[in-house]
Each structure stands twice: as C-alpha cells, then as structure tokens.
Design an enzyme around this catalytic site. Structure first.
Site, PDB file in Angstrom:
ATOM      1  N   ASP A 154       0.881  -1.170   0.000  1.00 39.33           N
ATOM      2  CA  ASP A 154       0.000   0.000   0.000  1.00 39.33           C
ATOM      3  C   ASP A 154       0.920   1.221   0.000  1.00 39.33           C
ATOM      4  O   ASP A 154       1.611   1.477   1.001  1.00 39.33           O
ATOM      5  CB  ASP A 154      -0.897  -0.026   1.236  1.00 39.33           C
ATOM      6  CG  ASP A 154      -1.830   1.190   1.288  1.00 39.33           C
ATOM      7  OD1 ASP A 154      -1.535   2.220   0.636  1.00 39.33           O
ATOM      8  OD2 ASP A 154      -2.849   1.109   2.000  1.00 39.33           O
ATOM      9  N   ASN A 199       3.013   5.385  -9.846  1.00 43.18           N
ATOM     10  CA  ASN A 199       1.837   5.396 -10.730  1.00 43.18           C
ATOM     11  C   ASN A 199       0.514   5.208  -9.994  1.00 43.18           C
ATOM     12  O   ASN A 199      -0.517   5.667 -10.471  1.00 43.18           O
ATOM     13  CB  ASN A 199       2.053   4.277 -11.772  1.00 43.18           C
ATOM     14  CG  ASN A 199       0.798   3.917 -12.529  1.00 43.18           C
ATOM     15  OD1 ASN A 199       0.358   4.633 -13.417  1.00 43.18           O
ATOM     16  ND2 ASN A 199       0.207   2.767 -12.174  1.00 43.18           N
ATOM     17  N   TYR A 234      -8.090  15.451  -6.254  1.00 47.44           N
ATOM     18  CA  TYR A 234      -7.214  14.826  -7.249  1.00 47.44           C
ATOM     19  C   TYR A 234      -6.309  15.875  -7.902  1.00 47.44           C
ATOM     20  O   TYR A 234      -5.098  15.669  -8.045  1.00 47.44           O
ATOM     21  CB  TYR A 234      -8.096  14.137  -8.283  1.00 47.44           C
ATOM     22  CG  TYR A 234      -7.398  13.359  -9.374  1.00 47.44           C
ATOM     23  CD1 TYR A 234      -6.720  12.168  -9.085  1.00 47.44           C
ATOM     24  CD2 TYR A 234      -7.441  13.783 -10.698  1.00 47.44           C
ATOM     25  CE1 TYR A 234      -6.107  11.438 -10.101  1.00 47.44           C
ATOM     26  CE2 TYR A 234      -6.840  13.055 -11.716  1.00 47.44           C
ATOM     27  CZ  TYR A 234      -6.179  11.878 -11.411  1.00 47.44           C
ATOM     28  OH  TYR A 234      -5.584  11.154 -12.421  1.00 47.44           O
ATOM     29  N   LYS A 277      -2.268  15.939  -7.797  1.00 43.50           N
ATOM     30  CA  LYS A 277      -1.453  15.857  -9.022  1.00 43.50           C
ATOM     31  C   LYS A 277      -0.632  17.136  -9.220  1.00 43.50           C
ATOM     32  O   LYS A 277       0.496  17.075  -9.695  1.00 43.50           O
ATOM     33  CB  LYS A 277      -2.340  15.594 -10.239  1.00 43.50           C
ATOM     34  CG  LYS A 277      -2.988  14.198 -10.253  1.00 43.50           C
ATOM     35  CD  LYS A 277      -1.956  13.083 -10.384  1.00 43.50           C
ATOM     36  CE  LYS A 277      -2.610  11.737 -10.655  1.00 43.50           C
ATOM     37  NZ  LYS A 277      -1.630  10.636 -10.715  1.00 43.50           N
ATOM     38  N   THR A 295      -8.512   2.908 -19.578  1.00 44.50           N
ATOM     39  CA  THR A 295      -8.332   1.946 -18.477  1.00 44.50           C
ATOM     40  C   THR A 295      -9.672   1.811 -17.761  1.00 44.50           C
ATOM     41  O   THR A 295     -10.682   2.344 -18.232  1.00 44.50           O
ATOM     42  CB  THR A 295      -7.253   2.442 -17.487  1.00 44.50           C
ATOM     43  OG1 THR A 295      -7.743   3.630 -16.850  1.00 44.50           O
ATOM     44  CG2 THR A 295      -5.929   2.740 -18.177  1.00 44.50           C
TER      45      THR A 295
HETATM   46  N1  LIG Z   1      -6.612   6.471 -17.218  1.00 44.63           N
HETATM   47  C1  LIG Z   1      -6.542   7.778 -17.453  1.00 44.63           C
HETATM   48  O1  LIG Z   1      -7.279   8.326 -18.277  1.00 44.63           O
HETATM   49  C2  LIG Z   1      -5.540   8.622 -16.715  1.00 44.63           C
HETATM   50  C3  LIG Z   1      -5.431   9.961 -17.081  1.00 44.63           C
HETATM   51  C4  LIG Z   1      -4.501  10.774 -16.434  1.00 44.63           C
HETATM   52  C5  LIG Z   1      -3.707  10.233 -15.438  1.00 44.63           C
HETATM   53  N2  LIG Z   1      -3.838   8.934 -15.093  1.00 44.63           N
HETATM   54  C6  LIG Z   1      -2.971   8.436 -14.033  1.00 44.63           C
HETATM   55  O2  LIG Z   1      -2.378   7.227 -14.456  1.00 44.63           O
HETATM   56  C7  LIG Z   1      -2.129   6.402 -13.326  1.00 44.63           C
HETATM   57  C8  LIG Z   1      -2.705   5.024 -13.553  1.00 44.63           C
HETATM   58  O3  LIG Z   1      -4.077   5.156 -13.870  1.00 44.63           O
HETATM   59  P1  LIG Z   1      -4.909   3.926 -14.471  1.00 44.63           P
HETATM   60  O4  LIG Z   1      -6.059   4.517 -15.187  1.00 44.63           O
HETATM   61  O5  LIG Z   1      -3.988   2.992 -15.155  1.00 44.63           O
HETATM   62  O6  LIG Z   1      -5.443   3.286 -13.104  1.00 44.63           O
HETATM   63  P2  LIG Z   1      -6.112   1.850 -12.777  1.00 44.63           P
HETATM   64  O7  LIG Z   1      -7.265   2.153 -11.885  1.00 44.63           O
HETATM   65  O8  LIG Z   1      -6.321   1.046 -14.006  1.00 44.63           O
HETATM   66  O9  LIG Z   1      -4.962   1.144 -11.909  1.00 44.63           O
HETATM   67  C9  LIG Z   1      -4.544   1.718 -10.707  1.00 44.63           C
HETATM   68  C10 LIG Z   1      -3.757   0.682  -9.907  1.00 44.63           C
HETATM   69  O10 LIG Z   1      -3.349   1.297  -8.671  1.00 44.63           O
HETATM   70  C11 LIG Z   1      -3.558   0.347  -7.627  1.00 44.63           C
HETATM   71  N3  LIG Z   1      -3.667   1.018  -6.338  1.00 44.63           N
HETATM   72  C12 LIG Z   1      -4.718   1.751  -5.863  1.00 44.63           C
HETATM   73  N4  LIG Z   1      -4.464   2.155  -4.606  1.00 44.63           N
HETATM   74  C13 LIG Z   1      -3.226   1.680  -4.279  1.00 44.63           C
HETATM   75  C14 LIG Z   1      -2.420   1.759  -3.110  1.00 44.63           C
HETATM   76  N5  LIG Z   1      -2.828   2.424  -2.005  1.00 44.63           N
HETATM   77  N6  LIG Z   1      -1.203   1.167  -3.119  1.00 44.63           N
HETATM   78  C15 LIG Z   1      -0.796   0.472  -4.215  1.00 44.63           C
HETATM   79  N7  LIG Z   1      -1.519   0.362  -5.351  1.00 44.63           N
HETATM   80  C16 LIG Z   1      -2.722   0.956  -5.366  1.00 44.63           C
HETATM   81  C17 LIG Z   1      -4.837  -0.386  -8.035  1.00 44.63           C
HETATM   82  O11 LIG Z   1      -4.998  -1.618  -7.351  1.00 44.63           O
HETATM   83  C18 LIG Z   1      -4.602  -0.558  -9.547  1.00 44.63           C
HETATM   84  O12 LIG Z   1      -3.866  -1.727  -9.819  1.00 44.63           O
HETATM   85  C19 LIG Z   1      -2.725   7.157 -12.126  1.00 44.63           C
HETATM   86  O13 LIG Z   1      -1.696   7.883 -11.479  1.00 44.63           O
HETATM   87  C20 LIG Z   1      -3.717   8.105 -12.759  1.00 44.63           C
HETATM   88  O14 LIG Z   1      -3.942   9.261 -11.980  1.00 44.63           O
HETATM   89  C21 LIG Z   1      -4.749   8.117 -15.702  1.00 44.63           C
END
Ligand SMILES: NC(=O)c1ccc[n+]([C@@H]2O[C@H](COP(=O)([O-])OP(=O)(O)OC[C@H]3O[C@@H](n4cnc5c(N)ncnc54)[C@H](O)[C@@H]3O)[C@@H](O)[C@H]2O)c1
Length: 244
Positions: A59, A86, A150, A154, A184
C-alpha cells in the site's frame, strides 16, 4: 530493445491499466519488475503472465510497506534502478461535499506515496544512477468541477517531481508523464457516447492506450533520456493544447 537488461524496476499500481502496461514494457526490455499494489489477485495474475515480473503487496500510502518492498527488492536483486510512481486514488466532490477521509486518502495515495517511495528507495537509486518517473494527469493543469482533491494531489506531485530532481541530482533523474484520457478501468463503465466525447477533446480524436503511456515512461526512465530531468512530458493526444 533491451534498455533495461540487468536492471530492477518498481512499478506502483502495476496490477492493471497504465501500471500493468509499464510492467510488460520494462520486462520486455529485460528488466526484473516489482509490482507494488494492493490488488493481490490482479497483481499475481500479471506477475504470473509476465516473465521477470514479481509481486510484492504494498500500500503506497504506508511507510512500512515501502520498507518491506525495498528490503525484498534489494535482498533479491541487490539494486533498484527505476521507480515508476503510478498508483493513485480518486474521489470526487467539491470541498463542502467531500469527506475529510476521502481528501486524506487521495493525498496519501496520489502524492504522499511519491515522498514515501523516495524515502525508501533514494539511496538505492542514487547508488546506480537511477531514475524516477511519476504519473501525473492533465488535471494538474486544468480545473474541472469535482476534482479538487485529485487536482491538488497531481499539482503537488508536479512540484514534488521538480523538487526531487533538484534534491537528488545528478545521480537520480526525476520526471513526470502527464496523461490525457487513457482507456483503463476509469472509463470501462462509461457509455460509448461519453467515451467518444472524451476522445473528441483530444487533437488525436481518440482515447490513448496504456501502452502509449508506458512507452513514454520507459523512454524517460532509459539512458535515451539521460539529459532530461525535472521535466513533464504530456502523453495526452494534444488534450492540453486544445484546452489551453
Ligand atoms: N486512465 C486515465 O485516463 C488517466 C489519465 C490521467 C492520469 N492517469 C494516471 O495514471 C495512473 C494510472 O491510472 P490507471 O487509469 O492505469 O489506473 P487503474 O485504476 O487502471 O490502476 C490503478 C492501480 O493502482 C492500484 N492502487 C490503488 N491504490 C493503491 C495503493 N494504495 N497502493 C498500491 N496500489 C494501489 C490499483 O490496485 C490498480 O492496480 C494514475 O496515477 C492516474 O492518476 C490516468
């Protein structure tokens, strides 16, 4: 390419989405990759599927979990070369509607984790001229209703990345990617119309793929980016250009 042969990479939130794409990308380029995640089942699946990937329950908001992860990676590999910060948490609401616990969770998982990760891994990263890539968001730069927690996390992450670049130069390079809408699970439940609307806000006129963000992260983490530190790289299909 095998830019990461002999190297050890830690990817937080590596069980799915952009993180899992990073695990696959770094492993395909020769790295041993530690998936640091709280979703044990999903992380174990990725670790089983990808050669060179391993799972450590972590975590990222807990200092003791970071210590355990660092201890395991160093005992097993003797080095950590790359940290991809990430994992994140997202809770919606204007401040007067947002429970304090939700605010704290978002800051802890999205922002504080980058500090905790550095605290646990900075000496190891410095020992091998390593590199850190944090995953930010366009919400660090653009303000929409409901995103206070958020966006603040960020935005703070962007400032922290620059600060870490200063603190650990020249041994450790620290950069960020700034994704736009990436396909995602965040978008998995949305209607085709909402997804088309989201995609239409980009210049590319489509959603991004996790692999496209992973490619940019691998670039920043690699020797190809040896003269890049303290930088933000947009991986947003032109989203920010359109919204400026
Ligand atoms: N998907 C998008 O459109 C998007 C856009 C901008 C930024 N992001 C950023 O990209 C990154 C990944 O996003 P995604 O869409 O792939 O997310 P996702 O929800 O597909 O995956 C997130 C992962 O983080 C893990 N996680 C959550 N809380 C946790 C914790 N306390 N400790 C360890 N792991 C933990 C989850 O179990 C999951 O495996 C994030 O930082 C998000 O802010 C995503």
């Amino acid at each position: 390419m095998s830019r990461f042969a002999g190297k050890t990479v830690v990817v937080t939130g590596g069980a799915m989405g952009i993180g899992a794409a990073c695990v696959r990308r770094f492993a395909s380029e020769g790295a041993v990759v530690y998936i640091a995640d709280v979703d044990d089942a999903a992380a174990a699946d990725v670790a089983a599927e990808v050669d060179g990937a391993r799972f450590v329950h972590c975590d990222v908001s807990k200092a003791e979990d970071w210590e355990g992860l660092a201890e395991t990676a160093l005992r097993e590999q003797g080095r950590v070369d790359v940290l991809v910060s990430n994992a994140y948490a997202l809770r919606f609401g204007a401040p007067h509607e947002l429970p304090e616990d939700d605010w704290d969770l978002v800051q802890a998982v999205t922002l504080k984790a980058a500090y905790l990760g550095m605290r646990a891994l900075a000496p190891s990263l410095a020992a091998v001229d390593g590199s850190v890539v944090a995953v930010s968001s366009v919400h660090a730069h653009a303000s929409y209703p409901g995103f206070a927690a958020y966006a603040a996390a960020k935005g703070g992450l962007g400032a922290l990345v620059r600060q870490l670049a200063v603190e650990y130069a020249p041994a450790v390079r620290v950069n960020a990617v700034v994704p736009g809408p990436i396909m995602t699970r965040q978008f998995a439940g949305m209607s085709p119309e909402s997804i088309a609307d989201e995609a239409g806000r980009t210049l590319a006129n489509r959603m991004g793929r996790p692999e496209e963000v992973a490619a940019a992260i691998a670039f920043l983490a690699s020797a190809d980016a040896a003269y890049i530190t303290g930088a933000e790289l947009a991986v947003d299909g032109g989203w920010q250009v359109r919204h400026r």
